[in-house]
Design an enzyme around this catalytic site. Structure first.
Site, mmCIF file in Angstrom:
data_model
loop_
_atom_site.group_PDB
_atom_site.id
_atom_site.type_symbol
_atom_site.label_atom_id
_atom_site.label_comp_id
_atom_site.label_asym_id
_atom_site.label_seq_id
_atom_site.Cartn_x
_atom_site.Cartn_y
_atom_site.Cartn_z
ATOM 1 N N ASN A 10 0.877 -1.177 0.000
ATOM 2 C CA ASN A 10 0.000 0.000 0.000
ATOM 3 C C ASN A 10 0.909 1.220 0.000
ATOM 4 O O ASN A 10 1.525 1.536 1.010
ATOM 5 C CB ASN A 10 -0.906 -0.025 1.238
ATOM 6 C CG ASN A 10 -1.734 1.237 1.374
ATOM 7 O OD1 ASN A 10 -1.801 2.053 0.453
ATOM 8 N ND2 ASN A 10 -2.381 1.406 2.526
ATOM 9 N N LYS A 12 0.088 4.281 -0.245
ATOM 10 C CA LYS A 12 -0.519 5.486 0.345
ATOM 11 C C LYS A 12 -0.267 6.685 -0.593
ATOM 12 O O LYS A 12 -0.248 6.489 -1.810
ATOM 13 C CB LYS A 12 0.001 5.697 1.766
ATOM 14 C CG LYS A 12 -0.161 4.424 2.609
ATOM 15 C CD LYS A 12 0.097 4.587 4.078
ATOM 16 C CE LYS A 12 -0.121 3.244 4.770
ATOM 17 N NZ LYS A 12 0.039 3.304 6.224
ATOM 18 N N HIS A 95 -9.503 1.688 5.215
ATOM 19 C CA HIS A 95 -8.192 1.778 5.869
ATOM 20 C C HIS A 95 -8.315 2.696 7.092
ATOM 21 O O HIS A 95 -9.077 3.664 7.068
ATOM 22 C CB HIS A 95 -7.144 2.323 4.882
ATOM 23 C CG HIS A 95 -5.754 2.181 5.404
ATOM 24 N ND1 HIS A 95 -5.220 3.061 6.317
ATOM 25 C CD2 HIS A 95 -4.802 1.246 5.174
ATOM 26 C CE1 HIS A 95 -3.988 2.673 6.615
ATOM 27 N NE2 HIS A 95 -3.713 1.571 5.942
ATOM 28 N N GLU A 97 -6.535 4.969 8.141
ATOM 29 C CA GLU A 97 -6.279 6.389 7.860
ATOM 30 C C GLU A 97 -7.532 7.049 7.295
ATOM 31 O O GLU A 97 -7.814 8.217 7.570
ATOM 32 C CB GLU A 97 -5.073 6.526 6.910
ATOM 33 C CG GLU A 97 -3.772 6.248 7.658
ATOM 34 C CD GLU A 97 -2.657 5.632 6.822
ATOM 35 O OE1 GLU A 97 -2.721 5.702 5.584
ATOM 36 O OE2 GLU A 97 -1.726 5.064 7.429
ATOM 37 N N GLU A 167 -5.444 -4.731 10.644
ATOM 38 C CA GLU A 167 -4.345 -3.791 10.869
ATOM 39 C C GLU A 167 -4.546 -3.083 12.210
ATOM 40 O O GLU A 167 -5.292 -2.104 12.283
ATOM 41 C CB GLU A 167 -4.314 -2.745 9.748
ATOM 42 C CG GLU A 167 -4.075 -3.325 8.372
ATOM 43 C CD GLU A 167 -3.452 -2.314 7.429
ATOM 44 O OE1 GLU A 167 -2.353 -2.587 6.949
ATOM 45 O OE2 GLU A 167 -4.042 -1.259 7.185
ATOM 46 N N GLY A 173 2.877 1.991 10.912
ATOM 47 C CA GLY A 173 3.904 3.016 10.768
ATOM 48 C C GLY A 173 4.662 3.318 12.052
ATOM 49 O O GLY A 173 5.355 4.323 12.147
ATOM 50 N N SER A 213 3.549 -2.483 10.349
ATOM 51 C CA SER A 213 4.999 -2.622 10.513
ATOM 52 C C SER A 213 5.540 -3.983 10.070
ATOM 53 O O SER A 213 6.403 -4.565 10.731
ATOM 54 C CB SER A 213 5.404 -2.320 11.957
ATOM 55 O OG SER A 213 5.072 -0.981 12.289
HETATM 56 P P1 13P Z 1 3.122 0.164 7.770
HETATM 57 O O1 13P Z 1 3.553 -1.127 7.104
HETATM 58 O O2 13P Z 1 3.922 1.348 7.329
HETATM 59 O O3 13P Z 1 3.032 0.007 9.245
HETATM 60 O O4 13P Z 1 1.624 0.464 7.238
HETATM 61 C C1 13P Z 1 0.681 -0.516 7.304
HETATM 62 C C2 13P Z 1 -0.486 -0.083 6.517
HETATM 63 O O5 13P Z 1 -1.162 0.868 6.857
HETATM 64 C C3 13P Z 1 -0.792 -0.825 5.277
HETATM 65 O O6 13P Z 1 -2.057 -0.520 4.804
#
Ligand code: 13P
Length: 253
Positions: A10, A12, A95, A97, A167, A173, A213
């Site tokens: 992903n 982003k 997601h 976010e 997640e 992150g 992560s």
């Molecule tokens: P990270 O792998 O950067 O923690 O992000 C996970 C994520 O949000 C994938 O959609």
């Protein structure tokens, strides 16, 4: 028997078109013999060029969001049929976010899941708890609500076409991956709950991905867990070397 693993990147809001294309061109020849599914959720502007570049490769291109309407006066939004026309084969929905920054609700996400299925896009539905919810022992309650409401009115047949991505928000992150014991415990719980809602066959067949992560170092131990069928990778999918290592470390696990 374990399913063929699914490794999803992903990106982003990262990478311009040229950089996206360079990535695909370098990645594709390296993974021709890898027996895992490789998917990349790229920015909207990169969908068309990267899907062309990914033709006849193992890489499947998708999007990171869409609107629930088919078309209309929704300034700035994008429809599933537009993504499909541009070459997307899947779409990430709900997601954290989107939920946290753009206030998306389970009800809205449910409508998007329905629309994505109608538009022949495979939905990857994200669910997960916050740190606060985890600390208050509310994880299972939160996940149940997300699953029930986001999959409301979806038929058994359609549910098997949806991938679930667990997640935990506190692991996104942050470098703080869930322990494998915790991740497997939650994946098992999700599968049990899907069984209650949609029956055993559906629960067995549905993919449950882990995200938060994921790195080349922890991917194989995560995939070794019975109920983890793949990973959704953010940060580590942006760098060609680390994403490639994640894919290679997933083969034969
Ligand atoms: P990270 O792998 O950067 O923690 O992000 C996970 C994520 O949000 C994938 O959609």
């Amino acid at each position: 028997m374990k399913k063929k693993y699914m490794i999803v990147g992903n990106w982003k809001m990262n990478k311009l078109i040229e950089e996206s294309l360079g990535f695909i061109k370098k990645l594709a020849p390296e993974i021709t013999d890898c027996d895992v599914d490789v998917l990349l959720a790229v920015p909207f502007t990169s969908i068309h060029p990267t899907s062309k570049a990914a033709e006849k490769t193992k890489i499947i291109i998708g999007a990171q969001n869409m609107n629930d309407a088919r078309k209309g006066a929704f300034t700035g939004e994008i429809a599933g049929i537009m993504l499909e026309e541009a070459g997307a084969e899947f779409v990430i929905l709900g997601h954290s976010e989107r939920r946290q920054i753009f206030h998306e609700t389970n009800d809205f996400i449910n409508k998007k899941v329905e629309r994505a299925l109608q538009d022949d896009l495979m939905p990857i539905l994200c669910i997960g708890e916050t740190k606060e919810e985890k600390d208050k022992n509310k994880t299972e309650e939160v996940l149940k609500k997300q699953i029930k409401e986001c999959l409301d009115k979806i038929s058994k047949e359609d549910v098997e076409n949806i991938k679930i991505a667990y997640e935990p928000i506190w692991a996104i992150g942050t470098g703080e991956t869930a322990t494998v014991v915790y991740a497997e415990k939650i994946h098992k719980f999700i599968r049990e709950y899907l069984k209650q809602l949609f029956g055993k066959k559906c629960a067995d067949n549905i993919y449950i991905l882990y995200g938060g992560s994921v790195t080349p170092e922890n991917v194989s131990i995560l995939l070794k867990q019975k109920d983890i069928d793949g990973v959704l990778v953010g940060g580590a999918s942006l760098d060609l070397e680390s994403f490639l290592e994640i894919i290679k470390n997933s083969v034969g696990v």
